[in-house]
Enzyme design. Sequence first.
Site, PDB file in Angstrom:
ATOM      1  N   SER A  78       0.835  -4.876 -15.858  1.00 16.72           N
ATOM      2  CA  SER A  78       0.123  -3.640 -15.525  1.00 16.72           C
ATOM      3  C   SER A  78       0.597  -2.518 -16.432  1.00 16.72           C
ATOM      4  O   SER A  78       1.749  -2.518 -16.884  1.00 16.72           O
ATOM      5  CB  SER A  78       0.398  -3.267 -14.070  1.00 16.72           C
ATOM      6  OG  SER A  78      -0.093  -1.978 -13.799  1.00 16.72           O
ATOM      7  N   TYR A 123       6.838  -1.984  -7.404  1.00 20.66           N
ATOM      8  CA  TYR A 123       5.777  -2.684  -8.148  1.00 20.66           C
ATOM      9  C   TYR A 123       5.980  -2.475  -9.646  1.00 20.66           C
ATOM     10  O   TYR A 123       5.915  -3.422 -10.445  1.00 20.66           O
ATOM     11  CB  TYR A 123       4.414  -2.130  -7.700  1.00 20.66           C
ATOM     12  CG  TYR A 123       3.228  -2.736  -8.409  1.00 20.66           C
ATOM     13  CD1 TYR A 123       2.744  -3.995  -8.064  1.00 20.66           C
ATOM     14  CD2 TYR A 123       2.576  -2.033  -9.424  1.00 20.66           C
ATOM     15  CE1 TYR A 123       1.642  -4.538  -8.714  1.00 20.66           C
ATOM     16  CE2 TYR A 123       1.471  -2.574 -10.075  1.00 20.66           C
ATOM     17  CZ  TYR A 123       1.012  -3.826  -9.714  1.00 20.66           C
ATOM     18  OH  TYR A 123      -0.080  -4.356 -10.369  1.00 20.66           O
ATOM     19  N   THR A 136     -10.320  -3.929  -6.255  1.00 15.86           N
ATOM     20  CA  THR A 136      -9.963  -5.163  -5.543  1.00 15.86           C
ATOM     21  C   THR A 136      -9.270  -4.747  -4.253  1.00 15.86           C
ATOM     22  O   THR A 136      -9.039  -3.556  -4.032  1.00 15.86           O
ATOM     23  CB  THR A 136      -8.960  -5.997  -6.375  1.00 15.86           C
ATOM     24  OG1 THR A 136      -7.769  -5.216  -6.545  1.00 15.86           O
ATOM     25  CG2 THR A 136      -9.499  -6.385  -7.740  1.00 15.86           C
ATOM     26  N   LYS A 165       0.855  -1.190   0.000  1.00 20.06           N
ATOM     27  CA  LYS A 165       0.000   0.000   0.000  1.00 20.06           C
ATOM     28  C   LYS A 165       0.897   1.247   0.000  1.00 20.06           C
ATOM     29  O   LYS A 165       2.024   1.210   0.516  1.00 20.06           O
ATOM     30  CB  LYS A 165      -0.894   0.020   1.251  1.00 20.06           C
ATOM     31  CG  LYS A 165      -1.832  -1.176   1.353  1.00 20.06           C
ATOM     32  CD  LYS A 165      -3.007  -1.050   0.385  1.00 20.06           C
ATOM     33  CE  LYS A 165      -3.890  -2.269   0.438  1.00 20.06           C
ATOM     34  NZ  LYS A 165      -4.433  -2.688  -0.830  1.00 20.06           N
ATOM     35  N   GLN A 170      10.407  -3.589   0.466  1.00 20.48           N
ATOM     36  CA  GLN A 170       9.286  -3.622  -0.488  1.00 20.48           C
ATOM     37  C   GLN A 170       9.772  -4.138  -1.846  1.00 20.48           C
ATOM     38  O   GLN A 170       9.093  -4.926  -2.504  1.00 20.48           O
ATOM     39  CB  GLN A 170       8.681  -2.231  -0.649  1.00 20.48           C
ATOM     40  CG  GLN A 170       8.095  -1.674   0.639  1.00 20.48           C
ATOM     41  CD  GLN A 170       7.129  -0.523   0.408  1.00 20.48           C
ATOM     42  OE1 GLN A 170       6.634  -0.320  -0.694  1.00 20.48           O
ATOM     43  NE2 GLN A 170       6.858   0.228   1.463  1.00 20.48           N
ATOM     44  N   VAL A 175       8.714  -1.749 -11.354  1.00 16.19           N
ATOM     45  CA  VAL A 175       9.876  -2.473 -11.909  1.00 16.19           C
ATOM     46  C   VAL A 175       9.573  -3.979 -11.978  1.00 16.19           C
ATOM     47  O   VAL A 175       9.918  -4.644 -12.952  1.00 16.19           O
ATOM     48  CB  VAL A 175      11.161  -2.176 -11.098  1.00 16.19           C
ATOM     49  CG1 VAL A 175      12.326  -3.028 -11.612  1.00 16.19           C
ATOM     50  CG2 VAL A 175      11.525  -0.693 -11.176  1.00 16.19           C
TER      51      VAL A 175
HETATM   52  P1  NAP Z   1      -5.779  -8.918  -5.119  1.00 20.84           P
HETATM   53  O1  NAP Z   1      -7.241  -8.700  -4.964  1.00 20.84           O
HETATM   54  O2  NAP Z   1      -4.858  -8.465  -4.033  1.00 20.84           O
HETATM   55  O3  NAP Z   1      -5.539 -10.472  -5.417  1.00 20.84           O
HETATM   56  C1  NAP Z   1      -4.263 -10.976  -5.576  1.00 20.84           C
HETATM   57  C2  NAP Z   1      -4.330 -12.476  -5.609  1.00 20.84           C
HETATM   58  O4  NAP Z   1      -2.989 -12.984  -5.765  1.00 20.84           O
HETATM   59  C3  NAP Z   1      -4.888 -13.077  -4.320  1.00 20.84           C
HETATM   60  O5  NAP Z   1      -5.633 -14.214  -4.631  1.00 20.84           O
HETATM   61  C4  NAP Z   1      -3.628 -13.456  -3.576  1.00 20.84           C
HETATM   62  O6  NAP Z   1      -3.814 -14.486  -2.627  1.00 20.84           O
HETATM   63  C5  NAP Z   1      -2.784 -13.929  -4.740  1.00 20.84           C
HETATM   64  N1  NAP Z   1      -1.368 -14.096  -4.383  1.00 20.84           N
HETATM   65  C6  NAP Z   1      -0.515 -13.175  -3.890  1.00 20.84           C
HETATM   66  N2  NAP Z   1       0.676 -13.748  -3.655  1.00 20.84           N
HETATM   67  C7  NAP Z   1       0.567 -15.049  -4.010  1.00 20.84           C
HETATM   68  C8  NAP Z   1       1.443 -16.157  -4.002  1.00 20.84           C
HETATM   69  N3  NAP Z   1       2.699 -16.062  -3.552  1.00 20.84           N
HETATM   70  N4  NAP Z   1       1.008 -17.339  -4.487  1.00 20.84           N
HETATM   71  C9  NAP Z   1      -0.265 -17.463  -4.935  1.00 20.84           C
HETATM   72  N5  NAP Z   1      -1.144 -16.467  -4.935  1.00 20.84           N
HETATM   73  C10 NAP Z   1      -0.733 -15.274  -4.481  1.00 20.84           C
HETATM   74  O7  NAP Z   1      -5.219  -8.210  -6.426  1.00 20.84           O
HETATM   75  P2  NAP Z   1      -5.895  -7.986  -7.874  1.00 20.84           P
HETATM   76  O8  NAP Z   1      -6.162  -6.539  -8.009  1.00 20.84           O
HETATM   77  O9  NAP Z   1      -6.960  -8.968  -8.130  1.00 20.84           O
HETATM   78  O10 NAP Z   1      -4.615  -8.300  -8.790  1.00 20.84           O
HETATM   79  C11 NAP Z   1      -4.518  -9.425  -9.656  1.00 20.84           C
HETATM   80  C12 NAP Z   1      -3.395  -9.147 -10.648  1.00 20.84           C
HETATM   81  O11 NAP Z   1      -3.721  -7.992 -11.423  1.00 20.84           O
HETATM   82  C13 NAP Z   1      -2.055  -8.825  -9.975  1.00 20.84           C
HETATM   83  O12 NAP Z   1      -1.013  -9.417 -10.721  1.00 20.84           O
HETATM   84  C14 NAP Z   1      -1.974  -7.313 -10.052  1.00 20.84           C
HETATM   85  O13 NAP Z   1      -0.661  -6.846 -10.011  1.00 20.84           O
HETATM   86  C15 NAP Z   1      -2.647  -7.054 -11.400  1.00 20.84           C
HETATM   87  N6  NAP Z   1      -3.171  -5.709 -11.580  1.00 20.84           N
HETATM   88  C16 NAP Z   1      -4.180  -5.228 -10.801  1.00 20.84           C
HETATM   89  C17 NAP Z   1      -4.676  -3.961 -11.041  1.00 20.84           C
HETATM   90  C18 NAP Z   1      -5.818  -3.398 -10.225  1.00 20.84           C
HETATM   91  O14 NAP Z   1      -6.201  -2.230 -10.465  1.00 20.84           O
HETATM   92  N7  NAP Z   1      -6.409  -4.134  -9.307  1.00 20.84           N
HETATM   93  C19 NAP Z   1      -4.134  -3.146 -12.046  1.00 20.84           C
HETATM   94  C20 NAP Z   1      -3.091  -3.659 -12.831  1.00 20.84           C
HETATM   95  C21 NAP Z   1      -2.637  -4.954 -12.603  1.00 20.84           C
HETATM   96  P3  NAP Z   1      -4.083 -14.184  -1.056  1.00 20.84           P
HETATM   97  O15 NAP Z   1      -5.557 -13.929  -0.908  1.00 20.84           O
HETATM   98  O16 NAP Z   1      -3.611 -15.432  -0.395  1.00 20.84           O
HETATM   99  O17 NAP Z   1      -3.267 -12.972  -0.677  1.00 20.84           O
END
Ligand code: NAP
Length: 276
Positions: A139, A193, A232, A95, A105, A195
């Site tokens: 992303s 994030y 999310t 965050k 981080q 990089v």
């Molecule tokens: P999220 O709600 O935080 O969900 C992330 C998911 O990844 C959760 O299920 C989490 O599991 C899982 N995870 C994290 N570390 C893991 C590990 N070591 N092994 C297996 N699972 C793991 O995030 P999101 O927004 O849905 O993001 C999904 C993807 O989209 C990410 O790659 C993120 O970088 C990308 N993204 C998101 C946005 C956005 O606006 N939300 C924008 C651009 C890209 P836990 O519940 O166990 O933590």
Amino acid sequence: MSSVPVAVVTGSNKGIGFAIVQALCKQFPGDVYLTARDPGRGQEAVAKLQKEGLHPFFHQLDIDDLQSIRALRDFLKEKYGGLNVLINNAGIAFKVHDTAPFAVQAEVTMKTNFFGTRNVCNELLPLVKPYGKVVNVSSMVSSSALKGCSKELQQKFRSNTITEDELVELMTKFVEDTKKSVHEKEGWPNTAYGVSKIGVTVLSRIQARMLNEKRKGDHILLNACCPGWVRTDMAGPKAPKSPEEGAETPVYLALLPSDADGPHGQFLSDKTVQTW
Ligand code: NAP
């Protein structure tokens, strides 16, 4: 051994990954695996979809844990003789107000987003069947972070000849540079994030090139994408897109028709190829 097509989504107990599984359950003609590092959270997510009349399967997967990745690999090999669709969605982001030192981080973010994703690919890509699809969720922040890199780094990350070893060296160097507090002097932007997602986008370009060189006849399509800014736990409640809308581009890439010869090796947002 089952001849049913199979799709696997990493980090799919919540957020965009969950919405991807939900959409694939409706549209993918085969078995869809919801995976989670925590079996409890994973089973809970499966139960939620079952209440909607959908039938995902579950397998544990922690992308930070090589043993866990290999257990999934062996399971897929034995039960299906491979896999048809792989969506690398799992990812983390600190965050904005997190007080952990930047070097911490950087190390933690890089470990999951880049090295974890790479480990999954190294173990599972050889299993992807002809006409399979691979989607790496990156992303748009990878693009903005690229623009924040020195000219020299930009040139390396845009190169069509960069190798996976060279990319690993650069991602490792970023983490080391943050530990010495010299990352900005060394031409890096101030975003761990960003990089790590440069790493995911460039890795996808390299993997697509390798598929062209080594498995051209298999017609596998591999791309990176941005889901958009999505509501999310990662991005918060103010983001404009719902998780279902965020799933659209990854699902589009996962379901490209078998006669499509592209996109391949591209970075897409809103189902549109972006200039890297
Ligand atoms: P999220 O709600 O935080 O969900 C992330 C998911 O990844 C959760 O299920 C989490 O599991 C899982 N995870 C994290 N570390 C893991 C590990 N070591 N092994 C297996 N699972 C793991 O995030 P999101 O927004 O849905 O993001 C999904 C993807 O989209 C990410 O790659 C993120 O970088 C990308 N993204 C998101 C946005 C956005 O606006 N939300 C924008 C651009 C890209 P836990 O519940 O166990 O933590």
